[in-house]
Design an enzyme around this catalytic site. Structure first.
Site, PDB file in Angstrom:
ATOM      1  N   LYS A 104       0.808  -1.208   0.000  1.00  0.00           N
ATOM      2  CA  LYS A 104       0.000   0.000   0.000  1.00  0.00           C
ATOM      3  C   LYS A 104       0.850   1.270   0.000  1.00  0.00           C
ATOM      4  CE  LYS A 104      -1.287   1.315   3.855  1.00  0.00           C
ATOM      5  NZ  LYS A 104      -1.823   1.724   5.152  1.00  0.00           N
ATOM      6  N   THR A 105       1.810   1.298   0.920  1.00  0.00           N
ATOM      7  CA  THR A 105       2.662   2.480   1.013  1.00  0.00           C
ATOM      8  C   THR A 105       3.477   2.650  -0.265  1.00  0.00           C
ATOM      9  OG1 THR A 105       2.837   2.016   3.361  1.00  0.00           O
ATOM     10  CG2 THR A 105       4.302   3.677   2.490  1.00  0.00           C
ATOM     11  N   ASP A 144      -4.580   8.086   2.834  1.00  0.00           N
ATOM     12  CA  ASP A 144      -4.195   6.755   3.314  1.00  0.00           C
ATOM     13  C   ASP A 144      -5.210   6.300   4.367  1.00  0.00           C
ATOM     14  OD1 ASP A 144      -2.747   4.511   3.746  1.00  0.00           O
ATOM     15  OD2 ASP A 144      -1.140   5.470   4.884  1.00  0.00           O
ATOM     16  N   GLU A 145      -5.341   5.015   4.594  1.00  0.00           N
ATOM     17  CA  GLU A 145      -6.216   4.480   5.649  1.00  0.00           C
ATOM     18  C   GLU A 145      -7.630   5.064   5.568  1.00  0.00           C
ATOM     19  OE1 GLU A 145      -4.966   2.132   7.375  1.00  0.00           O
ATOM     20  OE2 GLU A 145      -2.900   2.570   7.998  1.00  0.00           O
ATOM     21  N   GLN A 191      -9.480  -3.701   7.765  1.00  0.00           N
ATOM     22  CA  GLN A 191      -8.604  -3.181   8.803  1.00  0.00           C
ATOM     23  C   GLN A 191      -9.175  -1.929   9.454  1.00  0.00           C
ATOM     24  OE1 GLN A 191      -4.215  -3.494   8.215  1.00  0.00           O
ATOM     25  NE2 GLN A 191      -4.781  -3.992   6.129  1.00  0.00           N
ATOM     26  N   ARG A 224       0.167  -9.054  10.932  1.00  0.00           N
ATOM     27  CA  ARG A 224       1.440  -8.380  11.229  1.00  0.00           C
ATOM     28  C   ARG A 224       2.615  -9.334  11.084  1.00  0.00           C
ATOM     29  NH1 ARG A 224       0.199  -4.452   9.517  1.00  0.00           N
ATOM     30  NH2 ARG A 224      -1.725  -5.547   9.081  1.00  0.00           N
TER      31      ARG A 224
END
Length: 731
Positions: free
Chosen positions: A32-33, A219-220, A253, A603
């Site tokens: 994503k980043t 983002d998010e 998420q 994670r």
DNA sequence: TGCGTGCGGCTTTTT
DNA sequence: GCCGCACGCA
């Protein structure tokens, strides 16, 4: 173009998207980043946008900094001209420039959580309401909700006039707002809300920013709340009908619903931005197949989602180890022993290991285990550095010097260090301030008119003169030098020096650390005034400091862990009522708890452990615990279950016995004697033997290797046990 | 005014 | 099991 070369097809499709709105559904670990940074670099490199025409919004400073770092590695442009930051910091930047348009002073201060609670407490007291029915935390939540729904206090009071309790809540809200305004302060929610208000009331300002930001990246997106969503709409929908809004998120998420985040923002993106393109990133580059399989199966149980399935080209990997422990101490020591083993045998760096838990309160027991084994660690969250009393005291002085209307800060420090100004003096100051329309600090300048004892008046006089001097010093000294002056002149330093205790010394060390933070800030930034420094600190979270640390194990809540990855992850306290939390038992909330569990699982890159205790001390008393229902959602073929005894070390065993004696949970004293019996050996058993276990009853031996015996129990399923310690008998 | 004691409530997660 | 608050005494 070079920049896009290292991306996979889907990633490239997203990053190189040109005009129009686009939603990128990016599962955990799908890069994503990478897409965000490469898109930004691409926009600039290809000449589609100038660096200052891109607005990139993240949720944490840490994410923002990471983006900046990575973008500057991709392109040669100076990134400080770009607008990359959190919702809150972006809004502060805008408000600093234009907030006078909506009747605030430009040197407003930001009230944090703690200040908010203090202020709410004052309001409840002033309205003479019973704190039993109006708790600070519930009121705080209430006010935050109403603000984000953009309901004014008046509106709320009118709508709830017939309900006594609600009407009073409205009154508290109203008074709270009044006091905030009078203090020229904004709370966290205000940063967004006031920016909206600014835009709505000043079309020219809105137009200015709409024109400025040709491309907006968020983002998010799944974590945006109503106000943030409106901000994106306002800035993103241009007057000509176009909208270059690029949002990245993952509905699975979304874990901030309790803070007002609205998952429907991401679910309804196509409705809000017509003709939106949607790209799904599903190839995971982080975890093994086993871990991904578990994650996919767990999240499948949710209804509120668009649906996606992560896949990987990595191999199966290790099974997930689920370990049942006696209690939280056993849990801690078992984990510590396992960490040692990972570190020694698999050469895993401590920094690649994380311990995750649902609530901060769980960290203490885990810490003890790590200390016991001599494993270095750090805790993210909990009591934050800037939340410490000694630091908050200094900050209160700094804020008051900057903004003499700040009553909350005034109340905090008027008698710190002791100036013999107690309730009487406070009351007199407060009354005088109220009568004359002054802030409390301003009232102090009339120390001779307050009607106080001469000694108290004198005390105030000297306080005021020190403060006046400092207000002058502020403008003639570099930041760090000035703060040293504040600490010395106000007597804070002497106060701390007089405390010889260990805590006292650690407080002094914290003050030193604060000073070096100020020095660092001063050197690093060009805009390094006191105002800038205070804003910087207000918006900083503990998470932001996690990057630069050495080889230590990380302990944190699952919430804090979002966006991070570790080789080895322990998810602890997997018990019903704990994780999922007892507070989130209803249908809607259980989905958010499940998403939280999903975040925790994803994670892990290589190795995942999950632990649960049979007995846990809460509120000081023992509670029996059932294992988390989420554990049953993981496919059997992904897991390997065992008891903590399978990892027995001496310490653990001793502990187990102490617990046994104290609680009578394990065994009665007669049984304890059995432990002295000769140790079992591998040769004592063969496959297919029937055995009896003290706790789990009858089972069959299915595997034997290196002192580990694997037994299929009739009631408990397959368990790994250490022959040396296992309380079993051959039948 | 300051400090010690005892009691009650509470814990979800945080930008 | 801890923190904050109210109360009472020096």
């Amino acid at each position: 173009m070079d920049i896009l070369n290292s991306l996979n097809d889907k990633q490239r499709e997203a990053a190189s998207h040109d005009q129009g709105p686009i939603l990128v559904i990016a599962g955990a670990g799908t890069g994503k980043t990478k897409v965000l940074t490469h898109r930004t670099a691409y926009l600039i490199e290809s000449g589609k946008a100038k660096p200052w025409e891109v607005l990139a919004i993240t949720f944490t400073n840490k994410a923002a900094n990471e983006m900046k770092d990575r973008i500057s590695n991709l392109i040669d442009y100076p990134i400080d001209r770009m607008w990359i930051g959190t919702f809150h910091s972006i809004c502060v930047r805008i408000l600093r420039r234009f907030i006078d348009r909506i009747g605030y002073d430009k040197n407003f201060i930001i009230y944090d959580d703690d200040d908010q609670k203090t202020l709410i407490k004052d309001c409840i007291k002033e309205l003479d309401l019973d704190p039993k029915y109006y708790s600070q935390s519930s009121i705080k939540e209430f006010i935050s909700n109403e603000k984000n729904r953009r309901n004014s206090p008046d509106k709320y009071i009118n709508e709830n006039y017939s309900n006594y309790i609600n009407r009073n809540k409205g009154e508290i809200y109203a008074l709270y707002e009044k006091k905030l305004k009078a203090s020229n302060a904004l709370d966290f929610d205000d940063l967004i809300i006031k920016t909206l208000e600014l835009f709505e009331k000043n079309e020219d300002v809105l137009n200015f920013y709409q024109d400025k930001f040709k491309y907006i990246l968020v983002d998010e997106y799944q974590d945006t709340n109503n106000a943030q969503y409106k901000l994106i709409i306002l800035l993103g929908r241009k007057k000509d009908g176009s909208s270059n809004v690029f949002v990245v998120g993952d509905e699975d998420q979304s874990i901030y619903g309790w803070r007002g985040a609205d998952i429907t923002n991401i679910l309804n993106f196509e409705n809000d931005f017509k003709g939106a393109k949607i790209v799904k990133l599903e190839r995971n580059y982080r975890s093994t197949a086993v871990i991904l399989n578990a994650a996919n199966q767990v999240i499948k149980n949710n209804c509120q989602r668009k649906g996606k399935k992560l896949y990987t080209e990595q191999n199966e990997g290790n099974l997930i180890r689920i370990i049942e422990t006696a209690d939280e101490r056993d849990e801690a020591f078992t984990i510590a022993a396992l960490i040692r083993r990972e570190h020694r045998e698999n050469k895993i760096d401590y920094s690649q290991i994380a311990l995750l838990y649902r609530t901060n309160a769980q960290s203490r027991a885990l810490e003890e285990g790590l200390i016991g084994e001599g494993i270095p660690y750090k805790i993210v969250g909990g009591v934050k550095f800037y939340d410490r009393k000694e630091i908050k005291d200094i900050m209160a002085y700094l804020r008051l010097i900057l903004n003499q209307k700040d009553d909350v800060s005034f109340d905090r420090i008027i008698n710190v260090p002791r100036r013999k100004l107690g309730d009487k003096a406070r009351e007199a100051i407060s009354n005088y301030a109220l009568e004359n329309g002054l802030s409390k600090f301003e009232a102090c300048f009339d120390f001779d008119k307050l009607g106080l004892q001469p000694s108290a008046a004198k005390s105030i006089e000297s306080f005021v003169s020190v403060m006046e001097m400092l207000m002058i010093k502020k403008d003639v000294m570099p930041l760090s030098q000035f703060i040293i002056n504040v600490i010395e002149d106000t007597g804070l330093k002497d106060m701390l020096l007089q405390d010889p205790s260990v805590e006292g010394r650690s407080r002094l060390e914290n003050v030193d650390e604060f000073l070096s933070a100020a020095k660092d800030f001063e050197e690093r930034y060009e805009e390094n005034s006191l105002e800038d420094f205070l804003v910087h600190i207000s918006l900083l979270s503990d998470l932001d400091k996690t990057a630069a640390s050495n080889d230590v194990v990380t302990l944190m809540t699952v919430h804090s862990a979002k966006g991070l990855e570790f080789d080895t992850v322990f998810i602890t306290g997997l018990e019903d009522g704990m994780f999922p939390s007892i507070h989130n038992d209803e249908e809607d909330n259980i989905e958010e708890e499940r998403r939280l569990f999903y975040v925790a699982i994803t994670r892990a890159k290589r190795m995942l452990y999950m632990t649960h205790a049979r007995d846990r001390i809460r509120y000081g008393s023992h509670e029996m615990r059932m294992k988390s229902r989420f554990l049953d959602e993981i496919p059997q073929e992904c897991i390997e279950e065992s008891d903590s005894l399978a990892f027995g070390n001496k310490k653990l065993q001793q502990l187990e016995h102490r617990v046994a004696r104290k609680t009578g949970f394990f065994a009665d004293p007669a049984q304890e004697k059995d432990e002295v019996k000769p140790k079992l050996k591998e040769s004592d058993f063969k496959l297919g033997d029937k055995v009896w276990h003290k706790l789990w009853g009858k089972g069959t031996v299915v595997q034997l290797k290196d002192d580990i015996i694997v037994i299929a129990f009739e009631s408990k399923g397959i368990r790994n046990l250490n022959l040396e310690y296992a309380p079993i008998e051959k039948l």
